[in-house]
Scaffold this active site. Structure first.
Site, mmCIF file in Angstrom:
data_model
loop_
_atom_site.group_PDB
_atom_site.id
_atom_site.type_symbol
_atom_site.label_atom_id
_atom_site.label_comp_id
_atom_site.label_asym_id
_atom_site.label_seq_id
_atom_site.Cartn_x
_atom_site.Cartn_y
_atom_site.Cartn_z
ATOM 1 N N ASP A 245 0.820 -1.231 0.103
ATOM 2 C CA ASP A 245 -0.027 0.163 -0.151
ATOM 3 C C ASP A 245 1.094 1.151 0.006
ATOM 4 O OD1 ASP A 245 -3.057 0.529 1.466
ATOM 5 O OD2 ASP A 245 -2.066 2.013 0.657
ATOM 6 N N GLU A 288 -4.134 2.577 -4.956
ATOM 7 C CA GLU A 288 -2.548 2.535 -4.564
ATOM 8 C C GLU A 288 -2.030 1.163 -3.963
ATOM 9 O OE1 GLU A 288 -4.312 3.083 -1.847
ATOM 10 O OE2 GLU A 288 -2.873 4.184 -0.861
HETATM 11 N N1 LIG Z 1 -3.871 9.073 -9.725
HETATM 12 C C1 LIG Z 1 -4.636 8.093 -9.434
HETATM 13 N N2 LIG Z 1 -5.009 8.144 -7.889
HETATM 14 C C2 LIG Z 1 -5.637 7.259 -7.482
HETATM 15 C C3 LIG Z 1 -6.377 6.170 -8.513
HETATM 16 N N3 LIG Z 1 -6.877 5.140 -7.743
HETATM 17 C C4 LIG Z 1 -7.075 5.770 -6.331
HETATM 18 N N4 LIG Z 1 -6.347 6.869 -6.375
HETATM 19 C C5 LIG Z 1 -6.039 7.880 -5.401
HETATM 20 O O1 LIG Z 1 -5.317 7.353 -4.162
HETATM 21 C C6 LIG Z 1 -5.728 7.929 -2.953
HETATM 22 C C7 LIG Z 1 -5.641 6.932 -1.705
HETATM 23 O O2 LIG Z 1 -5.533 7.737 -0.862
HETATM 24 P P1 LIG Z 1 -5.610 7.122 0.818
HETATM 25 O O3 LIG Z 1 -6.388 5.928 0.759
HETATM 26 O O4 LIG Z 1 -6.188 8.197 1.463
HETATM 27 O O5 LIG Z 1 -4.238 6.603 1.174
HETATM 28 P P2 LIG Z 1 -2.932 7.411 1.224
HETATM 29 O O6 LIG Z 1 -3.002 8.878 0.892
HETATM 30 O O7 LIG Z 1 -1.887 6.627 0.351
HETATM 31 O O8 LIG Z 1 -2.605 7.353 2.651
HETATM 32 P P3 LIG Z 1 -2.094 6.023 3.540
HETATM 33 O O9 LIG Z 1 -2.601 4.835 2.770
HETATM 34 O O10 LIG Z 1 -2.724 6.217 4.840
HETATM 35 O O11 LIG Z 1 -0.456 6.139 3.716
HETATM 36 C C8 LIG Z 1 -6.845 8.547 -3.327
HETATM 37 O O12 LIG Z 1 -6.448 10.100 -3.293
HETATM 38 C C9 LIG Z 1 -7.376 8.027 -4.533
HETATM 39 O O13 LIG Z 1 -8.203 9.281 -5.403
HETATM 40 C C10 LIG Z 1 -5.853 5.873 -9.670
HETATM 41 O O14 LIG Z 1 -6.130 5.199 -10.596
HETATM 42 N N5 LIG Z 1 -4.949 7.142 -10.249
#
Ligand SMILES: Nc1nc2c(ncn2[C@@H]2O[C@H](COP(=O)(O)OP(=O)(O)OP(=O)(O)O)[C@@H](O)[C@H]2O)c(=O)[nH]1
Length: 399
Positions: A245, A288
């Site tokens: 992650d 992610e």
């Molecule tokens: N660019 C992009 N962003 C994505 C995609 N799928 C999900 N995201 C973004 O990934 C981010 C995940 O954020 P969080 O789940 O808060 O996790 P994080 O910011 O990595 O925080 P922690 O996991 O707690 O370290 C969100 O802003 C989603 O919008 C994608 O296909 N492309």
């Protein structure tokens, strides 16, 4: 066995079946021809002795039987044209010419065989080659008449021969035109089949991959896990999974935009793929989040691989695209090893919990399932301090 080799083998088998069917059709035609000649001989139309007729029938049968035999023993695969079209046509032609010469009284009736040969050619030759085949058949026919003129005592009636030849030419033209029509239909069908095969392959690919990164998707991951589980349940096989992650990924999107976030995901996916061994699998299961499936891997080995992945991701310089900086990201990893006969849900749950624990223990670290709920053992000592200060945890700009 390699799937491509398997596909090639299947293709060869299908082609061989088709070749065998066609050569057996030729055997059938040859047999029918022999029967007609024998009956014609009985009625006095064939001017040869019984011995000669028998010799003709024997040679003709051996010749016709040779082709299916070559196909059944796969010896034809060594030839430049495994279908042996020219040889089969050549053999048929020789047999008919011999009959025509020996039975001038029914020569014009045997012309039907030439038309059959031309029809047979339609399936093997390019439409542009058909006029040449037709011209060759006509010349052969004229040669028989010439041979009869020179060596046979049978009378030649010129007017009758001219009319017969004209009918023959018309028949050849008709069959050639029909052949061109059939050929273009075949070409169109072949193109459509190729197009369909391409679309099917593309669909199959789309069904198992994640659009953005090209890694396997969640659905295919489950298929891989089911396969690993059944291997393991048979005994003597271990496998592990790793949940990856990315840390603070939201901030990449928020700061540099979604396109830059996508570029980062692609770069990390490539890096994971590069780091893994050929026998392992990796899927993107959500924004992610990635899951690696480590074949033939026990718990201790899985922790080592996870540590390597963590370090490689942390060292990666991620180019976010034109006008954007190069950044570095970290990931939190959870590791779990399959326990005999447990459900995949249980395994996934432990891997997921371990990744969650890795987040809690400070990110940029790995947690093995055996550390649950004590999550300190695989913690990166630098990570927790970074967490305190949002500026430090933010994906660092490295260039
Ligand atoms: N660019 C992009 N962003 C994505 C995609 N799928 C999900 N995201 C973004 O990934 C981010 C995940 O954020 P969080 O789940 O808060 O996790 P994080 O910011 O990595 O925080 P922690 O996991 O707690 O370290 C969100 O802003 C989603 O919008 C994608 O296909 N492309």
């Amino acid at each position: 066995m390699d799937s491509q080799v398997l596909k090639d083998d299947q293709k060869i088998t299908v082609a061989q079946k088709l070749r065998l069917r066609r050569s057996l059709m030729a055997v059938g035609a040859g047999f029918a021809n022999s029967l007609v000649i024998t009956i014609a001989w009985q009625f006095g139309y064939v001017f040869v002795s019984g011995e000669l007729l028998f010799a003709y029938l024997a040679v003709s049968s051996i010749g016709y039987a040779l082709f299916p035999w070559l196909i059944l023993t796969k010896k034809n695969l060594n030839f430049s044209d495994p279908s042996m079209t020219s040889f089969q046509i050549g053999w048929q032609l020789i047999m008919i010419l011999v009959c025509m010469y020996a039975a001038p009284g029914i020569r014009e009736l045997l012309i039907v065989n030439f038309l059959l040969i031309l029809l047979f050619s339609v399936f093997r030759y390019h439409p542009k080659q058909l006029p040449f085949v037709a011209a060759f058949l006509l010349s052969s026919y004229l040669l028989v008449i010439l041979a009869q003129l020179m060596w046979s005592s049978a009378p030649i009636h010129w007017q009758y021969e001219v009319v017969t030849s004209l009918v023959f030419v018309l028949g050849l033209i008709g069959v050639s035109l029909l052949g061109v029509e059939i050929s273009s239909l075949r070409v169109a069908l072949k193109r459509r089949n190729e197009h369909l095969a391409l679309l099917t392959a593309k669909n199959e690919q789309l069904a198992v991959t994640d659009d953005l990164t090209g890694l396997y998707n969640r659905r295919h991951l489950m298929r891989i896990l089911r396969r690993q589980k059944s291997l393991s349940d048979r005994g003597g096989y271990q496998f592990s999974i790793g949940f990856i992650d990315l840390d603070f990924f939201k901030q990449v999107n928020d700061t540099y935009g979604h396109a830059a976030g996508d570029a980062a995901l692609v770069a990390v996916a490539k890096e994971i793929n590069r780091t893994l061994r050929d026998v392992d699998y990796v899927a993107r299961i959500g924004g992610e989040e990635f899951v690696v499936v480590l074949s033939q891997t026990d718990y201790a080995e899985a922790l080592r691989i996870a540590e390597r992945l963590r370090a490689d991701i942390a060292q990666l310089k991620i180019d976010l695209g034109e006008g954007q900086p190069t950044i570095a990201l970290t990931a939190s990893l959870g590791v779990a090893t399959y326990r005999l006969t447990e459900t995949l849900n249980d395994l996934i749950h432990r891997g997921d919990s371990a990744a969650y624990a890795a987040k809690s223990c400070g990110r940029n670290c790995i947690v093995g399932e055996k550390e649950l709920p004590e999550t300190e053992q695989y913690k990166n000592p630098l990570a927790s301090s970074k967490l305190e200060d949002p500026d430090l945890v933010f994906p660092a700009i490295v260039d």
